[in-house]
Design a protein around this motif. Sequence first.
Motif, PDB file in Angstrom:
ATOM      1  N   ALA A 299       0.840  -1.201   0.000  1.00 19.05           N
ATOM      2  CA  ALA A 299       0.000   0.000   0.000  1.00 19.05           C
ATOM      3  C   ALA A 299       0.873   1.248   0.000  1.00 19.05           C
ATOM      4  CB  ALA A 299      -0.901  -0.003   1.234  1.00 19.05           C
ATOM      5  N   PRO A 300       0.346   2.391  -0.453  1.00 15.80           N
ATOM      6  CA  PRO A 300       1.106   3.640  -0.358  1.00 15.80           C
ATOM      7  C   PRO A 300       1.420   3.965   1.101  1.00 15.80           C
ATOM      8  CG  PRO A 300      -0.868   3.905  -1.715  1.00 15.80           C
ATOM      9  CD  PRO A 300      -0.993   2.575  -1.051  1.00 15.80           C
ATOM     10  N   ILE A 301       2.613   4.468   1.358  1.00 13.97           N
ATOM     11  CA  ILE A 301       2.987   4.817   2.735  1.00 13.97           C
ATOM     12  C   ILE A 301       2.370   6.159   3.097  1.00 13.97           C
ATOM     13  CG2 ILE A 301       4.900   5.418   4.256  1.00 13.97           C
ATOM     14  CD1 ILE A 301       6.617   3.460   2.627  1.00 13.97           C
ATOM     15  N   ARG A 302       1.521   6.135   4.107  1.00 11.72           N
ATOM     16  CA  ARG A 302       0.881   7.359   4.574  1.00 11.72           C
ATOM     17  C   ARG A 302       1.029   7.545   6.083  1.00 11.72           C
ATOM     18  NH1 ARG A 302      -4.741   8.818   2.123  1.00 11.72           N
ATOM     19  NH2 ARG A 302      -3.914  10.821   2.840  1.00 11.72           N
ATOM     20  N   LEU A 303       1.621   6.532   6.733  1.00 14.13           N
ATOM     21  CA  LEU A 303       1.863   6.599   8.170  1.00 14.13           C
ATOM     22  C   LEU A 303       3.310   6.213   8.446  1.00 14.13           C
ATOM     23  CD1 LEU A 303      -1.176   4.499   8.279  1.00 14.13           C
ATOM     24  CD2 LEU A 303      -1.240   6.308   9.976  1.00 14.13           C
ATOM     25  N   VAL A 304       3.917   6.882   9.436  1.00 12.99           N
ATOM     26  CA  VAL A 304       5.287   6.592   9.839  1.00 12.99           C
ATOM     27  C   VAL A 304       5.287   6.346  11.337  1.00 12.99           C
ATOM     28  CG1 VAL A 304       7.626   7.516  10.026  1.00 12.99           C
ATOM     29  CG2 VAL A 304       6.278   7.951   7.963  1.00 12.99           C
ATOM     30  N   HIS A 305       6.087   5.373  11.754  1.00 14.56           N
ATOM     31  CA  HIS A 305       6.112   5.024  13.175  1.00 14.56           C
ATOM     32  C   HIS A 305       7.539   4.968  13.688  1.00 14.56           C
ATOM     33  CE1 HIS A 305       4.544   3.269  16.881  1.00 14.56           C
ATOM     34  NE2 HIS A 305       5.626   2.496  16.880  1.00 14.56           N
ATOM     35  N   LEU A 306       7.722   5.378  14.947  1.00 11.91           N
ATOM     36  CA  LEU A 306       8.980   5.240  15.668  1.00 11.91           C
ATOM     37  C   LEU A 306       8.783   4.274  16.828  1.00 11.91           C
ATOM     38  CD1 LEU A 306      10.404   8.880  15.912  1.00 11.91           C
ATOM     39  CD2 LEU A 306      11.477   6.931  14.793  1.00 11.91           C
TER      40      LEU A 306
ATOM     41  N   VAL B 141       2.349  10.557  12.165  1.00 17.57           N
ATOM     42  CA  VAL B 141       3.494   9.892  12.785  1.00 17.57           C
ATOM     43  C   VAL B 141       3.028   9.340  14.125  1.00 17.57           C
ATOM     44  CG1 VAL B 141       5.832  10.148  13.702  1.00 17.57           C
ATOM     45  CG2 VAL B 141       5.132  11.460  11.694  1.00 17.57           C
ATOM     46  N   THR B 142       3.272   8.056  14.373  1.00 18.63           N
ATOM     47  CA  THR B 142       2.940   7.468  15.665  1.00 18.63           C
ATOM     48  C   THR B 142       4.224   7.026  16.360  1.00 18.63           C
ATOM     49  OG1 THR B 142       2.508   5.309  14.611  1.00 18.63           O
ATOM     50  CG2 THR B 142       0.620   6.746  14.995  1.00 18.63           C
ATOM     51  N   LEU B 143       4.143   6.885  17.691  1.00 17.97           N
ATOM     52  CA  LEU B 143       5.330   6.555  18.473  1.00 17.97           C
ATOM     53  C   LEU B 143       4.995   5.518  19.548  1.00 17.97           C
ATOM     54  CD1 LEU B 143       5.217   9.943  18.189  1.00 17.97           C
ATOM     55  CD2 LEU B 143       7.394   9.741  19.334  1.00 17.97           C
ATOM     56  N   THR B 144       5.913   4.571  19.754  1.00 18.93           N
ATOM     57  CA  THR B 144       5.924   3.735  20.957  1.00 18.93           C
ATOM     58  C   THR B 144       7.381   3.657  21.403  1.00 18.93           C
ATOM     59  OG1 THR B 144       5.967   1.749  19.529  1.00 18.93           O
ATOM     60  CG2 THR B 144       3.852   2.367  20.491  1.00 18.93           C
TER      61      THR B 144
ATOM     62  N   VAL C  61       1.293  14.116  15.138  1.00 22.86           N
ATOM     63  CA  VAL C  61       2.306  13.280  15.799  1.00 22.86           C
ATOM     64  C   VAL C  61       1.646  12.705  17.037  1.00 22.86           C
ATOM     65  CG1 VAL C  61       4.558  13.241  16.923  1.00 22.86           C
ATOM     66  CG2 VAL C  61       4.202  14.691  14.913  1.00 22.86           C
ATOM     67  N   MET C  62       1.441  11.395  17.058  1.00 22.40           N
ATOM     68  CA  MET C  62       0.581  10.773  18.073  1.00 22.40           C
ATOM     69  C   MET C  62       1.313   9.684  18.846  1.00 22.40           C
ATOM     70  SD  MET C  62      -3.237   9.156  17.611  1.00 22.40           S
ATOM     71  CE  MET C  62      -2.763   7.976  16.325  1.00 22.40           C
ATOM     72  N   SER C  63       1.498   9.927  20.127  1.00 20.47           N
ATOM     73  CA  SER C  63       2.070   8.902  20.997  1.00 20.47           C
ATOM     74  C   SER C  63       1.069   7.782  21.216  1.00 20.47           C
ATOM     75  CB  SER C  63       2.444   9.513  22.351  1.00 20.47           C
ATOM     76  OG  SER C  63       2.763   8.491  23.275  1.00 20.47           O
ATOM     77  N   CYS C  64       1.557   6.551  21.138  1.00 22.86           N
ATOM     78  CA  CYS C  64       0.771   5.376  21.522  1.00 22.86           C
ATOM     79  C   CYS C  64       1.461   4.670  22.674  1.00 22.86           C
ATOM     80  CB  CYS C  64       0.589   4.439  20.333  1.00 22.86           C
ATOM     81  SG  CYS C  64      -0.316   5.178  18.958  1.00 22.86           S
ATOM     82  N   ASP C  65       2.167   5.450  23.488  1.00 24.70           N
ATOM     83  CA  ASP C  65       2.807   4.902  24.673  1.00 24.70           C
ATOM     84  C   ASP C  65       1.841   4.894  25.850  1.00 24.70           C
ATOM     85  OD1 ASP C  65       5.558   4.059  24.294  1.00 24.70           O
ATOM     86  OD2 ASP C  65       5.938   6.113  23.624  1.00 24.70           O
ATOM     87  N   ASN C  66       2.097   3.984  26.745  1.00 18.16           N
ATOM     88  CA  ASN C  66       1.223   3.742  27.873  1.00 18.16           C
ATOM     89  C   ASN C  66       1.552   4.702  29.015  1.00 18.16           C
ATOM     90  OD1 ASN C  66      -0.634   2.456  29.531  1.00 18.16           O
ATOM     91  ND2 ASN C  66       0.892   1.031  30.301  1.00 18.16           N
ATOM     92  N   VAL C  67       1.345   5.998  28.751  1.00 15.10           N
ATOM     93  CA  VAL C  67       1.579   7.024  29.762  1.00 15.10           C
ATOM     94  C   VAL C  67       0.423   8.016  29.722  1.00 15.10           C
ATOM     95  CG1 VAL C  67       4.093   6.838  29.771  1.00 15.10           C
ATOM     96  CG2 VAL C  67       3.001   8.357  28.151  1.00 15.10           C
ATOM     97  N   ALA C  68       0.144   8.592  30.878  1.00 20.73           N
ATOM     98  CA  ALA C  68      -0.935   9.572  30.953  1.00 20.73           C
ATOM     99  C   ALA C  68      -0.549  10.840  30.205  1.00 20.73           C
ATOM    100  CB  ALA C  68      -1.238   9.903  32.417  1.00 20.73           C
ATOM    101  N   ASP C  69      -1.554  11.513  29.650  1.00 23.41           N
ATOM    102  CA  ASP C  69      -1.344  12.792  28.956  1.00 23.41           C
ATOM    103  C   ASP C  69      -0.255  12.665  27.899  1.00 23.41           C
ATOM    104  OD1 ASP C  69      -3.224  14.151  30.599  1.00 23.41           O
ATOM    105  OD2 ASP C  69      -1.708  14.359  32.158  1.00 23.41           O
ATOM    106  N   ASN C  70      -0.311  11.578  27.117  1.00 29.05           N
ATOM    107  CA  ASN C  70       0.787  11.353  26.173  1.00 29.05           C
ATOM    108  C   ASN C  70       0.788  12.340  25.018  1.00 29.05           C
ATOM    109  OD1 ASN C  70      -1.324  10.194  24.672  1.00 29.05           O
ATOM    110  ND2 ASN C  70      -0.624   8.093  25.007  1.00 29.05           N
ATOM    111  N   GLY C  71      -0.348  12.982  24.733  1.00 29.02           N
ATOM    112  CA  GLY C  71      -0.347  14.035  23.719  1.00 29.02           C
ATOM    113  C   GLY C  71       0.456  15.251  24.153  1.00 29.02           C
ATOM    114  N   PRO C  72       0.106  15.867  25.310  1.00 30.28           N
ATOM    115  CA  PRO C  72       0.920  16.977  25.810  1.00 30.28           C
ATOM    116  C   PRO C  72       2.379  16.592  26.057  1.00 30.28           C
ATOM    117  CG  PRO C  72      -1.211  16.946  26.916  1.00 30.28           C
ATOM    118  CD  PRO C  72      -1.141  15.692  26.090  1.00 30.28           C
ATOM    119  N   LEU C  73       2.606  15.364  26.499  1.00 31.31           N
ATOM    120  CA  LEU C  73       3.969  14.892  26.724  1.00 31.31           C
ATOM    121  C   LEU C  73       4.777  14.953  25.430  1.00 31.31           C
ATOM    122  CD1 LEU C  73       5.461  13.184  29.177  1.00 31.31           C
ATOM    123  CD2 LEU C  73       5.140  11.293  27.601  1.00 31.31           C
ATOM    124  N   THR C  74       4.176  14.460  24.348  1.00 30.57           N
ATOM    125  CA  THR C  74       4.859  14.460  23.051  1.00 30.57           C
ATOM    126  C   THR C  74       5.082  15.886  22.562  1.00 30.57           C
ATOM    127  OG1 THR C  74       3.708  12.385  22.569  1.00 30.57           O
ATOM    128  CG2 THR C  74       4.810  13.459  20.736  1.00 30.57           C
TER     129      THR C  74
END
Length: 451
Positions: free
Chosen positions: A15-22, A108-111, A170-183
Amino acid sequence: MTQKLNRTNYDAPAAPIRLVHLGLGAFHRAHQVWYTQKADPNWGYASFTGRSGRVSDQLEPQDGLYTLVTRSGDGDSPEVITSLVEAQPSYNLERFRELLGDENVSVVTLTVTEAGYHLAEDGSLLHDDDVKFDISELQKDTPEKLETAAGRIIYGLKARMAAGYGGLAVMSCDNVADNGPLTRNSVIGLAKEIDSELASWIESNVTFPSTSIDRITPATTDELIEDVKRETGFEDASPVVTEPFASWVIEGEFPAGRPEWEKAGVVFVDDIEQFERRKLWLLNGSHSLMAYYAQLKGHATVDEAINDPDVRARVEALWDEAANHLTADGLDIPGYRDDLIERFENPRIRHNLAQIAIDGGTKQRMRAVPIMKSELADGRPGNGAALSIAAWIEYILRADEIQDTRADDLEAARKSDDPVKALIAALDEELAANEDAVERIRGFHDEVKAL
């Protein structure tokens, strides 16, 4: 006869690349990539490892394909996941930069775990060695290496700004509270050290949605690799095993678009705070309690632990305390608790307590500590949370080597004249200043150290 798993042997056009992950790992592949494939297989992921290139080395010859094995009491359900289009090592900075400079890339997503954001307790940027290194490297047109997730994101966003494209999420998918403001604090905090114009562009164009994520994903074993070969006929060097349950709750905006994840069961909300707490306090909180208390009792896995009546009673007590502070509409705490018991009892998901126990010096800050402080604020003792903290303390005191990103601080605390109080302070200074709370935890510690 078996075949190598790749896009030549398995009919799956990229598929075309439309998402990037770290942070390419098992959880990312069992969660974000799986949800994306269910929602819209025309959205492809390019995912980069955190530090080691091991997983990308395994997946690159497979063209990103891998087998996801959903394991329940009724048996295994293997599924080939095709939405991971590229598996890249962390050091391929130029490919990362090229992707974020592509108008078609939208999210962009992150774990990368909480330590990967390099923030102090007050949310400010830590000027540790990795951050200092990236500040120096990002002054160059072409950095040779970057150590932090924020550094890599800034390098990519600089290319996007230069290309004249709009922002993205840019969206954190880490298991921490307030991960949006954290990022947001991590990325913008570092950007301000590098380039004020870029920092302003990020503030105006890039969003940082918050998420609550959930799916138990044990480590891959040689036995799993053999099971996949036997059941599917494909040789897969990096399959993933997971449970049937999955959850993803998101709050925030996506300026460049996103997959229709809601088609796959993702829930979008206006206020995520109590959904985050439900997961952190109930699922993760009980995981931590079992990781320390049940290991001290001789148990090795979650299913062993939850089937010990004493451990289950301790878990239920912690949940009762947490539930006092989880009152928002839509949370369905009784149903969520029932689901957790069913998940924990699944004998075919071997979730090792020793794995959960790692980094407790960070995890317990977000799990047991806020439950106990909330209970104390309402005039209740918080015994369930106090027991969890006490079990963590005893676990640290017995450890030959502390497996924690905060190991130096915890090592110093356990060598102090009053290690119980010092370790409480390592979790939360305010809690350590409450003498009644300290004595309550000390009392539970006297109980658990006899195990």
